[in-house]
Design a protein around this motif. Structure first.
Motif, PDB file in Angstrom:
ATOM      1  N   ASN A 347       0.830  -1.270   0.041  1.00 21.71           N
ATOM      2  CA  ASN A 347       0.058  -0.085  -0.057  1.00 21.71           C
ATOM      3  C   ASN A 347       0.795   1.299  -0.008  1.00 21.71           C
ATOM      4  O   ASN A 347       0.209   2.202   0.187  1.00 21.71           O
ATOM      5  N   LEU A 348       2.133   1.248  -0.272  1.00 22.45           N
ATOM      6  CA  LEU A 348       2.831   2.345  -0.266  1.00 22.45           C
ATOM      7  C   LEU A 348       2.846   3.428  -1.306  1.00 22.45           C
ATOM      8  O   LEU A 348       3.117   4.550  -1.334  1.00 22.45           O
ATOM      9  N   ASP A 349       2.015   3.074  -2.350  1.00 23.04           N
ATOM     10  CA  ASP A 349       1.461   3.844  -3.469  1.00 23.04           C
ATOM     11  C   ASP A 349       0.704   4.879  -2.867  1.00 23.04           C
ATOM     12  O   ASP A 349       0.362   5.735  -3.629  1.00 23.04           O
ATOM     13  N   LEU A 350       0.112   4.634  -1.493  1.00 24.99           N
ATOM     14  CA  LEU A 350      -0.894   5.599  -0.906  1.00 24.99           C
ATOM     15  C   LEU A 350      -0.036   6.941  -0.489  1.00 24.99           C
ATOM     16  O   LEU A 350      -0.896   7.970  -0.242  1.00 24.99           O
ATOM     17  N   LEU A 351       1.204   6.813  -0.724  1.00 27.61           N
ATOM     18  CA  LEU A 351       1.856   8.080  -0.127  1.00 27.61           C
ATOM     19  C   LEU A 351       2.431   8.723  -1.524  1.00 27.61           C
ATOM     20  O   LEU A 351       3.437   8.342  -2.308  1.00 27.61           O
ATOM     21  N   GLY A 352       1.891   9.979  -1.723  1.00 27.69           N
ATOM     22  CA  GLY A 352       2.255  10.883  -2.658  1.00 27.69           C
ATOM     23  C   GLY A 352       3.518  11.578  -2.121  1.00 27.69           C
ATOM     24  O   GLY A 352       3.942  11.085  -1.176  1.00 27.69           O
ATOM     25  N   PHE A 353       4.143  12.360  -2.897  1.00 26.49           N
ATOM     26  CA  PHE A 353       5.388  13.185  -2.435  1.00 26.49           C
ATOM     27  C   PHE A 353       5.124  14.024  -1.141  1.00 26.49           C
ATOM     28  O   PHE A 353       5.979  13.773  -0.133  1.00 26.49           O
ATOM     29  N   SER A 354       4.010  14.707  -1.041  1.00 29.37           N
ATOM     30  CA  SER A 354       3.875  15.566   0.379  1.00 29.37           C
ATOM     31  C   SER A 354       3.640  14.387   1.456  1.00 29.37           C
ATOM     32  O   SER A 354       3.921  14.841   2.604  1.00 29.37           O
ATOM     33  N   GLY A 355       3.026  13.370   1.158  1.00 31.92           N
ATOM     34  CA  GLY A 355       2.610  12.139   2.077  1.00 31.92           C
ATOM     35  C   GLY A 355       4.022  11.822   2.464  1.00 31.92           C
ATOM     36  O   GLY A 355       3.935  11.646   3.594  1.00 31.92           O
ATOM     37  N   ILE A 356       4.907  11.571   1.686  1.00 27.29           N
ATOM     38  CA  ILE A 356       6.152  11.045   2.195  1.00 27.29           C
ATOM     39  C   ILE A 356       6.810  12.276   2.846  1.00 27.29           C
ATOM     40  O   ILE A 356       7.353  11.804   4.165  1.00 27.29           O
TER      41      ILE A 356
END
Ligand SMILES: Cc1ncc(COP(=O)(O)O)c(C=O)c1O
Length: 487
Positions: A347-356
């Protein structure tokens, strides 16, 4: 009154007609907070509607409670995940709210709603004659264009030319007009200049400037703040403590949710983060960076700086490299080998750039305060990698295949090795220094007054006056819906 709720009777009549013709029912704040209040007939309609469809019933999906599916989803609990220690390198509990399951794939559709709806239901904005203008660093103008399409009103999206290709492709189908301003992410001044140009153009338009609109702040205070509270109630054990939340400040809407939580947990902290390559809050600095969506080179008018406790600057190299670690095959295999559960890795594609970036900000906060296994830090994933696939391809072309060695280096350096550098725990004077920066943007350039900037700092009820406006807005929405007479 921070959000002007003055009624314009004539325009309101026209707005009612337009909303009626478009078969629109507007959700209340109460319903966005608690979708079980949404009438069963609307929930039935949603069972055949896609999450991103330009269908007016999707206004009811402006909530954190959407079932995480692309078609026909109902409502459930708040979408969140807890990141494991094997990934964060801190024993503290890092819990993230997931923005992907909003229409448009980003929670900014809520901020746009928060700015638009008070103007619509009071009649200040007439969708039958006026264009809606959405100045943004990416997702807000997508949310605004989406809301405008539902209303059938013309929209103008403004965003920097350097934003990801996916945003422009989507906007070309939804927005009436898309204006690209010079530069990249942090060139917000150029967006403001374009707004002035449009104001002077003589066109009949209304600018919904998220960076100064308290509707943006209020939506997050009430809706994101409440969603966070719900997650805490669900996950907190008897010995656990909520320690604080971290959020990048693009328009400083999201961080408003921290104000809500501080009412509930007065000793909790609010961390404002930004890009190290453009350290405006940290050092009055400037520069360009690649953390799409978080702007900078100015302090948004709606940032309640007096209530922020720490500033964190995040290296954008960490973001782009971690985006590869989280999404390339070799990265995912490596993470699994390091003990990150498969359910998380997948599910790590749930993190966009600002999410990371937000996750790193939360980790830095946890490390700075030496938080342990009973301490909870919350943050937000505004959007997902769906909007950055072209960036992954660009990196692939530039740097070649992503290997196990790359994965090991990025994991060690940018995740487990995340340090407490580039942080500032703010004193009274530090906060005032950041607040004072507003002067140069807002008073010198954008028409705010000396008295207003002083009130933000000195008037004890300034922010609580905004926070108290929800019942009045909900009453106006209910009256408006009744006058529209659908449903
Ligand atoms: C991807 C992304 N992340 C973060 C933000 C910042 O959120 P806020 O504007 O609520 O501060 C934005 C704002 O547009 C965004 O688009």
């Amino acid at each position: 009154m921070k959000i002007d709720l003055t009624i314009d009777k004539e325009r309101r009549k026209r707005a009612i007609q337009r909303v009626h013709d478009k078969n629109i029912i507007i959700p209340t704040y109460a319903q966005m907070k608690k979708p079980s209040l949404v009438p069963a007939s609307i929930q039935r309609e949603l069972s055949t509607i896609g999450l991103w469809d330009v269908n007016p019933r999707n206004l009811f999906r402006i909530t954190w409670h959407n079932e995480p599916v692309t078609l026909g989803g109902g409502f459930g609990g708040v979408n969140y995940i807890e990141l494991p220690t094997t990934m964060t390198g801190t024993p503290a509990r890092i819990v993230v709210l997931v923005g992907k399951w909003f229409p448009t794939g980003a929670h900014k559709v809520g901020a746009a709603f928060g700015c638009l709806v008070p103007r619509l239901v009071t009649g200040q904005f007439d969708p039958s004659t006026q264009k809606a203008v959405w100045p943004s660093t990416g997702n807000y103008c997508r949310g605004g264009a989406y809301d405008s399409a539902l209303l059938g009103c013309e929209s103008i999206a403004i965003l920097p030319e350097g934003m990801s290709k996916e945003r422009f492709e989507w906007l070309s189908k939804i927005a009436g007009e898309t204006i690209k301003t010079p530069g990249s992410e942090s060139n917000v001044k150029e967006i403001f200049d374009k707004c002035w140009e449009l104001r002077k153009s003589g066109q009949d338009l209304m600018i919904f400037n998220q960076f100064e609109e308290f509707g943006n702040y209020l939506w997050h205070y009430e809706i994101t703040g409440h969603a966070m509270e719900e997650v805490l109630l669900q996950i907190m054990g008897p010995n656990d403590e909520y320690r604080g939340m971290a959020s990048a400040t693009g328009s400083a809407g999201t961080i408003g949710s921290g104000d809500y939580l501080k009412h509930l947990f007065p000793s909790s902290k609010i961390v404002a983060s930004e890009a190290l390559q453009c350290p405006t809050l940290l050092q009055n600095g400037f520069g360009s960076h690649r953390i799409e969506g978080i702007g900078d080179k100015h302090v948004p008018w709606i940032h309640n700086v007096r209530n922020s406790d720490l500033i964190v600057a995040i290296d954008d190299n960490a973001i782009v490299n971690l985006a590869r670690l989280f999404n390339e095959k070799a990265g995912r295999i490596y993470l699994t080998k390091q003990g990150v559960p498969e359910m998380i890795v997948n599910n790590l594609d749930l993190l966009g750039f600002s999410g990371i970036s937000n996750v790193l900000s939360a980790i830095k906060m946890a490390k700075y305060f030496e938080l342990g296994e009973h301490d909870i830090v919350l943050t937000i994933l505004t959007d997902s990698m769906e909007l950055y696939q072209s960036r992954l391809q660009e990196m692939h072309l530039e740097y070649g295949d992503y290997t196990e060695n790359n994965a090991a280096a990025d994991f060690a350096r940018y995740l487990l090795g995340e340090s407490t550098d580039h942080m500032l725990e703010m004193t009274y004077a530090d906060r005032k220094r950041v607040h004072n920066l507003k002067y140069y943007t807002w008073v010198e350039q954008q028409g705010k007054t000396y008295d207003e900037i002083q009130s933000q700092w000195y008037e004890p009820d300034y922010w609580s006056d905004v926070q108290k406006q929800v019942p009045e807005i909900d009453a106006l929405i209910e009256e408006f819906n009744a006058d529209v007479g659908i449903g």
